[in-house]
Design a protein around this motif. Sequence first.
Motif, PDB file in Angstrom:
ATOM      1  N   VAL A 251       0.862  -1.185   0.000  1.00 28.32           N
ATOM      2  CA  VAL A 251       0.000   0.000   0.000  1.00 28.32           C
ATOM      3  C   VAL A 251       0.902   1.240   0.000  1.00 28.32           C
ATOM      4  CG1 VAL A 251      -1.842   1.208   1.256  1.00 28.32           C
ATOM      5  CG2 VAL A 251      -1.620  -1.295   1.459  1.00 28.32           C
ATOM      6  N   PHE A 252       0.668   2.134  -0.960  1.00 33.74           N
ATOM      7  CA  PHE A 252       1.479   3.360  -1.070  1.00 33.74           C
ATOM      8  C   PHE A 252       0.621   4.595  -0.808  1.00 33.74           C
ATOM      9  CE2 PHE A 252       5.495   1.960  -2.926  1.00 33.74           C
ATOM     10  CZ  PHE A 252       5.178   0.674  -3.332  1.00 33.74           C
ATOM     11  N   ARG A 253       1.280   5.649  -0.338  1.00 35.09           N
ATOM     12  CA  ARG A 253       0.603   6.951  -0.278  1.00 35.09           C
ATOM     13  C   ARG A 253       0.263   7.337  -1.705  1.00 35.09           C
ATOM     14  NH1 ARG A 253       4.741   6.934   3.238  1.00 35.09           N
ATOM     15  NH2 ARG A 253       4.309   7.684   5.336  1.00 35.09           N
ATOM     16  N   SER A 254      -0.936   7.840  -1.923  1.00 29.84           N
ATOM     17  CA  SER A 254      -1.336   8.076  -3.316  1.00 29.84           C
ATOM     18  C   SER A 254      -0.558   9.234  -3.942  1.00 29.84           C
ATOM     19  CB  SER A 254      -2.836   8.312  -3.420  1.00 29.84           C
ATOM     20  OG  SER A 254      -3.176   9.380  -2.610  1.00 29.84           O
ATOM     21  N   TRP A 255      -0.076  10.173  -3.126  1.00 29.14           N
ATOM     22  CA  TRP A 255       0.675  11.274  -3.745  1.00 29.14           C
ATOM     23  C   TRP A 255       2.058  10.811  -4.202  1.00 29.14           C
ATOM     24  CZ3 TRP A 255       5.235  12.731  -1.418  1.00 29.14           C
ATOM     25  CH2 TRP A 255       5.393  12.412  -0.080  1.00 29.14           C
ATOM     26  N   VAL A 329       3.164   2.408   2.849  1.00 26.25           N
ATOM     27  CA  VAL A 329       2.428   2.693   4.079  1.00 26.25           C
ATOM     28  C   VAL A 329       2.147   1.404   4.852  1.00 26.25           C
ATOM     29  CG1 VAL A 329       0.220   3.562   4.960  1.00 26.25           C
ATOM     30  CG2 VAL A 329       1.254   4.615   2.966  1.00 26.25           C
ATOM     31  N   ALA A 330       1.827   0.361   4.111  1.00 21.62           N
ATOM     32  CA  ALA A 330       1.419  -0.886   4.760  1.00 21.62           C
ATOM     33  C   ALA A 330       1.529  -2.027   3.748  1.00 21.62           C
ATOM     34  CB  ALA A 330      -0.032  -0.771   5.246  1.00 21.62           C
ATOM     35  N   ALA A 331       1.329  -3.243   4.241  1.00 21.51           N
ATOM     36  CA  ALA A 331       1.311  -4.421   3.366  1.00 21.51           C
ATOM     37  C   ALA A 331       0.259  -5.365   3.929  1.00 21.51           C
ATOM     38  CB  ALA A 331       2.676  -5.095   3.378  1.00 21.51           C
TER      39      ALA A 331
END
Length: 587
Positions: A251-255, A329-331
Motif C-alpha cells: 500500500v502506497f501513499r497516493s501522492w 504505508v502498509a502491506a
Amino acid sequence: MWTGDWRENVWQEVERPYDIVIVGGGITGAGILREAVRLGLRALLVEQKDFAWGTSSRSSKLVHGGLRYLKEGKIGLTRASVLEREHLLEEGPGLIDPLGFLLATYKSDKTGRLVFRAGLTVYDLLALQWSHKYYSPRDFQMLAPHLTTEGLKGGFRYGDAQTDDARLVLRVIAEAVAEGGVAINYVAAESVLREENGRVTGLLVRDQLTNQTARVTARVVVSATGAWADELRGQVGGEAKIRPLRGSHLVFRSWRLPVAQAISFLHPIDQRPVMIFPWEGVTLVGTTDVDHHKALDKEPCISPEETAYLLAAVDSQFPSLGITLSDVVAAFAGVRPVIGSGKEDPSEESRDHVVWVEDGLLTVTGGKLTTFRLIALDALKEVRHLLPDLPELDENLPVLNPVDVALSSESLPDEVRRRLLGRYGTLAPALTAAARSGELEVIPGTQTIWAELRWAARAEAVVHLDDLLLRRVRLGILLPEGGAALLPRVQAICQEELGWDDGRWQSEQAAYLALVRGCYSVPDAALIPDWRAMLAEAAQNEWAKAAEGADGKWQRPLQFAFALLLGLVFVWWMRGRYSPAREITMR
Ligand SMILES: Cc1cc2nc3c(=O)[nH]c(=O)nc-3n(C[C@H](O)[C@H](O)[C@H](O)COP(=O)(O)OP(=O)(O)OC[C@H]3O[C@@H](n4cnc5c(N)ncnc54)[C@H](O)[C@@H]3O)c2cc1C
C-alpha cells in the motif's frame, strides 16, 4: 442487531436444531447464509475468528471478470463474473464502484495490439457492453502521467469494478441476520458430530472468548472454510486437496504513486499480470502468487522476496518516481484456497470453485469474491440432495437488498452519503444519527468518517481492536503504523461503546500494534533483496532472448487463438447457456 448482550443470546440458543449450519464467515459463508435465509431455512453461521478475517479481507478487492481467466479460455467463469459485476454495480453503489483499467502497449510486447483488442472485445461482449477504447501514446500519457514512455505505442482503457471486500462480507451477513439468520464470530467448529452410520449431523463448536463448548445439530453442515477446507474434510476421511497460495499487496501513499485508474501489466521478471490501482485514497500494488507453507491459523505476512517483487513491478512502470521502501504505508497478505493439481507454477492452478459432499459434509471452496452469490446458489443446489424439501431457488433475486432510505444532504457531501448507503445499507441513517460532534468528518488520508468507528464498535460485533481497525474500517492498512496516531481518539470511542477499561485498552492496543508491525508492514529492509538488480537481470535476459530472435515467435499463433476464441464465444453466447465451474464428489 449486534448490540447489547447479542453474543450471550446467540450462544444460549446455539444448541437448538438448525436446518443448516455454515462454518466460515468469509464471503462464501456469508453468501450461503444470505441465500439460505431467503429460502426460509433456520440458518447459523460460525466464524472461528472475526467475520472476513480470512481471505475475504485480503483480496485485491476487484469485482471483475478477470482478463486472465479469459486468456485461460475460462469463458463461462468470465461471463458469470462480468454479469455478477454488473448486478453488483447496480445494486451496491458506494460499496461496489466502477474502476477504469489501463493496459499499455509497448514496442517490446510479445503480444500484439490485435490480441489485446480481441480479448477486450470478448470481455466487453460477455457483459453486453462496449467499454474499451484505444488511445494514442500522447493521450495515454494523459491518462497515466508518470507511466514509463520508453517504447510506448499507446494503450487501452476498459471498465471493471472494485469494492471493500470486508465490508461486502459484513453487508451480506447483516442482511441475512436482519431477516432471521444467526451469525456469530469467535466461535470455531472443532469437530463434526456423526451418526452411527457415519453421516455428519452437526458440529462441536467452541466459543473462543469463554472457552465454552456446545453441540450444534443441523440437517446440513456446510464448510465454507476457504483455505482451511481440508481440516474438517479430514475428519470425514477426505483426502487433502487444497494448495494454499499466498498473494500479497503493498500500500502506497497516493501522492507518491498517483494513479487515477488501475494500471495492469505483465511483471518484467516472470510475465505474471500485476496491477497498480487506487483504492480508498491510497494506491495498492499486487499481487504475488506463492506457495504458503506457514500455519493457516496465523496471520499471513508478506515475505521479503514478495516485497522486492512488488517494488520491482512499480519501478518498472514508474521509474521516474524513484519509489523507495519508505513510500510504503502498509502491506497485507491473503491465502487463496486453490485446488492443487501439482502444477509447478502456482499461477497455473485453476481458480474455479468446487463443491464436495462427503458423508453429508458439504464443502465449498475456491472461486472468487465476485461470484459469491453464484457459488452460494451452487452449494444450495447440492443441499437439495440432502434436504429434498428445500424450496425452489430463485436465481433472479438481487444480490443485495435495495436501500430505500435517505441520508440528509445538508451535513454530508454526496460522496460520503453514497459510501455510507453502500456500506451500511438501510442502517446508514442509524450510523449518522449515532455520530457525536465532529464525527461526520473524514479522517485525513482516508475516505472513512469517524462515525463509522463509533457505529462499528456499537453495533457490528467488534471483539478486538483489530476487528475494528482492519475489517470494519480499513485504517489499519490505509495509514502509516496502522493509524497509531489516531489511537487516543479511537480509545475514547472503544471505551465508551465497548466498555473497555484502561487495562483492556492497553492490552488491545499492544496486541494491535504488534500485529501491525508483524504482518501489515514491510519486512526488515535488510532482508529485502535488491529489486533494482532483479529488474536489471530480467532486462538482460530479455535482451539475450531478443538477440536469439525468440521474440514475436508466439504472436501469430496467439492472435489466431484469440480470433478463434472470439468466434467460439459468439457461438456459445448465442446459445445463452451458463454453467458455473464446479466439481461434485458424492459419498
Ligand atoms: C491475494 C488475493 C487476491 C484476490 N483478489 C480477488 C479479487 O480481486 N476479486 C475476486 O473476486 N476474488 C479475489 N480473490 C479471491 C477471493 O478473495 C477468495 O476467493 C474469497 O475471499 C474466498 O472466500 P471464502 O469465504 O471462501 O474464504 P475466507 O474468506 O478465507 O473465509 C473462510 C473463513 O472460514 C473460517 N474458518 C476456517 N475454519 C473454521 C472453523 N473450523 N470454524 C469456524 N470458522 C472457520 C476462517 O477463519 C475464514 O474466515 C483474491 C484472493 C487472494 C488471496
